[in-house]
Design an enzyme around this catalytic site. Structure first.
Site, PDB file in Angstrom:
ATOM      1  N   ASP A  58       0.852  -1.194   0.000  1.00  0.00           N
ATOM      2  CA  ASP A  58       0.000   0.000   0.000  1.00  0.00           C
ATOM      3  C   ASP A  58       0.882   1.235   0.000  1.00  0.00           C
ATOM      4  O   ASP A  58       1.077   1.876   1.033  1.00  0.00           O
ATOM      5  CB  ASP A  58      -0.919  -0.025   1.227  1.00  0.00           C
ATOM      6  CG  ASP A  58      -1.904   1.136   1.216  1.00  0.00           C
ATOM      7  OD1 ASP A  58      -1.853   1.953   0.271  1.00  0.00           O
ATOM      8  OD2 ASP A  58      -2.720   1.228   2.146  1.00  0.00           O
ATOM      9  N   LYS A  60       0.208   3.623  -2.317  1.00  0.00           N
ATOM     10  CA  LYS A  60      -0.624   4.648  -2.980  1.00  0.00           C
ATOM     11  C   LYS A  60       0.228   5.443  -3.966  1.00  0.00           C
ATOM     12  O   LYS A  60       0.362   6.673  -3.884  1.00  0.00           O
ATOM     13  CB  LYS A  60      -1.306   5.554  -1.965  1.00  0.00           C
ATOM     14  CG  LYS A  60      -2.230   4.785  -1.043  1.00  0.00           C
ATOM     15  CD  LYS A  60      -3.046   5.676  -0.162  1.00  0.00           C
ATOM     16  CE  LYS A  60      -3.850   4.871   0.823  1.00  0.00           C
ATOM     17  NZ  LYS A  60      -3.015   4.196   1.854  1.00  0.00           N
ATOM     18  N   ASP A  63       2.791   9.029  -9.093  1.00  0.00           N
ATOM     19  CA  ASP A  63       3.839   9.791  -9.773  1.00  0.00           C
ATOM     20  C   ASP A  63       3.675   9.670 -11.285  1.00  0.00           C
ATOM     21  O   ASP A  63       2.665   9.134 -11.772  1.00  0.00           O
ATOM     22  CB  ASP A  63       5.208   9.270  -9.300  1.00  0.00           C
ATOM     23  CG  ASP A  63       6.234  10.386  -9.188  1.00  0.00           C
ATOM     24  OD1 ASP A  63       6.385  11.162 -10.165  1.00  0.00           O
ATOM     25  OD2 ASP A  63       6.890  10.490  -8.144  1.00  0.00           O
ATOM     26  N   VAL A 170     -13.073  -0.027   8.654  1.00  0.00           N
ATOM     27  CA  VAL A 170     -13.859  -0.734   9.676  1.00  0.00           C
ATOM     28  C   VAL A 170     -13.159  -0.619  11.036  1.00  0.00           C
ATOM     29  O   VAL A 170     -11.935  -0.607  11.114  1.00  0.00           O
ATOM     30  CB  VAL A 170     -13.997  -2.233   9.273  1.00  0.00           C
ATOM     31  CG1 VAL A 170     -14.417  -3.080  10.459  1.00  0.00           C
ATOM     32  CG2 VAL A 170     -14.988  -2.364   8.132  1.00  0.00           C
ATOM     33  N   GLN A 173     -11.848   3.423  12.392  1.00  0.00           N
ATOM     34  CA  GLN A 173     -12.374   4.594  11.667  1.00  0.00           C
ATOM     35  C   GLN A 173     -13.905   4.658  11.720  1.00  0.00           C
ATOM     36  O   GLN A 173     -14.510   5.531  11.090  1.00  0.00           O
ATOM     37  CB  GLN A 173     -11.906   4.583  10.207  1.00  0.00           C
ATOM     38  CG  GLN A 173     -10.400   4.720  10.066  1.00  0.00           C
ATOM     39  CD  GLN A 173      -9.952   4.745   8.616  1.00  0.00           C
ATOM     40  OE1 GLN A 173     -10.449   5.513   7.810  1.00  0.00           O
ATOM     41  NE2 GLN A 173      -9.007   3.880   8.279  1.00  0.00           N
ATOM     42  N   GLY A 174     -14.521   3.710  12.390  1.00  0.00           N
ATOM     43  CA  GLY A 174     -15.962   3.794  12.635  1.00  0.00           C
ATOM     44  C   GLY A 174     -16.845   2.982  11.708  1.00  0.00           C
ATOM     45  O   GLY A 174     -18.051   2.908  11.916  1.00  0.00           O
ATOM     46  N   GLY A 175     -16.287   2.387  10.671  1.00  0.00           N
ATOM     47  CA  GLY A 175     -17.112   1.586   9.751  1.00  0.00           C
ATOM     48  C   GLY A 175     -17.578   0.283  10.396  1.00  0.00           C
ATOM     49  O   GLY A 175     -16.917  -0.255  11.287  1.00  0.00           O
ATOM     50  N   SER A 176     -18.722  -0.203   9.924  1.00  0.00           N
ATOM     51  CA  SER A 176     -19.297  -1.435  10.477  1.00  0.00           C
ATOM     52  C   SER A 176     -18.973  -2.629   9.581  1.00  0.00           C
ATOM     53  O   SER A 176     -19.277  -2.623   8.381  1.00  0.00           O
ATOM     54  CB  SER A 176     -20.819  -1.275  10.573  1.00  0.00           C
ATOM     55  OG  SER A 176     -21.464  -2.529  10.460  1.00  0.00           O
ATOM     56  N   GLY A 190      -6.889  -2.792  10.387  1.00  0.00           N
ATOM     57  CA  GLY A 190      -5.580  -2.599  10.985  1.00  0.00           C
ATOM     58  C   GLY A 190      -5.623  -2.529  12.491  1.00  0.00           C
ATOM     59  O   GLY A 190      -5.536  -3.542  13.187  1.00  0.00           O
ATOM     60  N   ARG A 191      -5.792  -1.291  13.011  1.00  0.00           N
ATOM     61  CA  ARG A 191      -5.656  -1.068  14.455  1.00  0.00           C
ATOM     62  C   ARG A 191      -6.548  -1.940  15.311  1.00  0.00           C
ATOM     63  O   ARG A 191      -6.152  -2.370  16.401  1.00  0.00           O
ATOM     64  CB  ARG A 191      -5.936   0.417  14.768  1.00  0.00           C
ATOM     65  CG  ARG A 191      -4.802   1.332  14.357  1.00  0.00           C
ATOM     66  CD  ARG A 191      -5.228   2.774  14.345  1.00  0.00           C
ATOM     67  NE  ARG A 191      -6.103   3.074  13.208  1.00  0.00           N
ATOM     68  CZ  ARG A 191      -6.648   4.252  12.976  1.00  0.00           C
ATOM     69  NH1 ARG A 191      -6.455   5.248  13.828  1.00  0.00           N
ATOM     70  NH2 ARG A 191      -7.395   4.453  11.903  1.00  0.00           N
TER      71      ARG A 191
HETATM   72  N1  U5P Z   1      -6.312   3.020   4.095  1.00  0.00           N
HETATM   73  C1  U5P Z   1      -7.381   3.635   4.708  1.00  0.00           C
HETATM   74  N2  U5P Z   1      -8.248   4.360   3.937  1.00  0.00           N
HETATM   75  C2  U5P Z   1      -8.099   4.515   2.608  1.00  0.00           C
HETATM   76  C3  U5P Z   1      -7.023   3.867   1.973  1.00  0.00           C
HETATM   77  C4  U5P Z   1      -6.162   3.131   2.759  1.00  0.00           C
HETATM   78  O1  U5P Z   1      -7.583   3.537   5.916  1.00  0.00           O
HETATM   79  O2  U5P Z   1      -8.929   5.147   1.986  1.00  0.00           O
HETATM   80  C5  U5P Z   1      -5.362   2.195   4.843  1.00  0.00           C
HETATM   81  C6  U5P Z   1      -4.654   2.881   5.991  1.00  0.00           C
HETATM   82  O3  U5P Z   1      -3.457   3.487   5.544  1.00  0.00           O
HETATM   83  C7  U5P Z   1      -4.387   1.704   6.897  1.00  0.00           C
HETATM   84  C8  U5P Z   1      -5.603   0.815   6.710  1.00  0.00           C
HETATM   85  O4  U5P Z   1      -3.258   0.981   6.430  1.00  0.00           O
HETATM   86  O5  U5P Z   1      -6.075   1.091   5.396  1.00  0.00           O
HETATM   87  C9  U5P Z   1      -6.710   1.025   7.710  1.00  0.00           C
HETATM   88  O6  U5P Z   1      -6.221   0.853   9.003  1.00  0.00           O
HETATM   89  P1  U5P Z   1      -7.116   0.975  10.333  1.00  0.00           P
HETATM   90  O7  U5P Z   1      -7.867   2.252  10.254  1.00  0.00           O
HETATM   91  O8  U5P Z   1      -8.028  -0.226  10.325  1.00  0.00           O
HETATM   92  O9  U5P Z   1      -6.103   0.939  11.410  1.00  0.00           O
END
Ligand code: U5P
Length: 212
Positions: A58, A60, A63, A170, A173-176, A190-191
């Site tokens: 990842d 992203k 360039d 999810v 970040q609050g997503g279900s 992730g977290r």
């Molecule tokens: N990520 C996002 N949102 C995006 C694109 C990528 O959260 O639109 C990546 C973050 O950089 C991280 C992971 O690696 O997805 C989400 O992590 P977490 O929020 O579950 O910890």
């Protein structure tokens, strides 16, 4: 079936190997990016190969085509099976990543709309649809779309058809998970897993998305 992709954003190789060791039976893929690679070096990809799971870079990538190509070549030589690129750089830049990925037998995914609130400053409705169209035109394997906005994922699905949707947002970040799982192909977490007191248990609980 909705797969579970672990976003392994820990900072050291030791932590990464520890979390991967605890969670690999419950996950379908691992995604790493700048936090881990800058902390431990690109060679961490070879160490994570031990778990025999798809490994997504990842970065992203955003360039000019030549630089995108050079970055993507490093990624696949390092042992990754997929790469995430931005789409706003345009079709030639996206195609550079797709070409390198496909030549290496790997996958390329295009970011359409990001999951955080600020994404809507520039990437919301309209732009994200154009980026999804670009992903289709460039023969990418799928898109990144926000688990924090299921209605947007539904709209983007209309454009990309059966291409894959990988969806972060999810948990932390609050997503279900329950709401987004039926709409996507892979849920990125992730977290909520790697910061959990019991990462294996957390991964196992998210792995139930396969049946939603
Ligand atoms: N990520 C996002 N949102 C995006 C694109 C990528 O959260 O639109 C990546 C973050 O950089 C991280 C992971 O690696 O997805 C989400 O992590 P977490 O929020 O579950 O910890």
């Amino acid at each position: 079936m909705t797969e579970l992709m672990l976003a392994l954003d820990v900072l050291t190789r030791a932590e990464a190997m520890d979390i991967a060791e605890k969670t690999y039976p419950y996950i379908d893929a691992i995604k790493i990016g700048y936090p881990l690679v800058l902390g431990s070096g690109l060679s961490v990809a070879r160490d994570l190969a031990e778990f025999d799971l798809p490994l997504i870079a990842d970065f992203k990538v955003a360039d000019i085509p030549n630089t995108n190509r050079l970055i993507a070549e490093h990624v696949f030589e390092a042992g990754f099976s997929g790469i995430i690129t931005q789409g706003f750089t345009g079709r030639d830049s996206v195609s550079a990543c797709v070409d390198v990925a496909h030549n290496a037998g790997g996958k390329c995914y295009v970011v359409t709309e990001m999951s955080h609130p600020g994404a809507l400053d520039f990437m919301g409705e309209g732009v994200a649809e154009r980026l999804a169209e670009l992903a289709v035109e460039c023969n990418a394997d799928g898109i990144i779309a926000p688990a924090t906005r299921p209605e947007r994922v539904k709209a983007l699905r209309q454009i990309i058809g059966s291409k894959k949707i990988l969806s972060p947002g999810v948990g932390a970040q609050g997503g279900s998970a329950e709401e987004i799982a039926p709409l996507i192909d892979s849920m990125i977490v992730g977290r909520s897993i790697y910061n959990s007191e019991d990462p294996a248990k957390a991964a196992q609980s998210y792995s139930c998305v396969r049946d939603l």
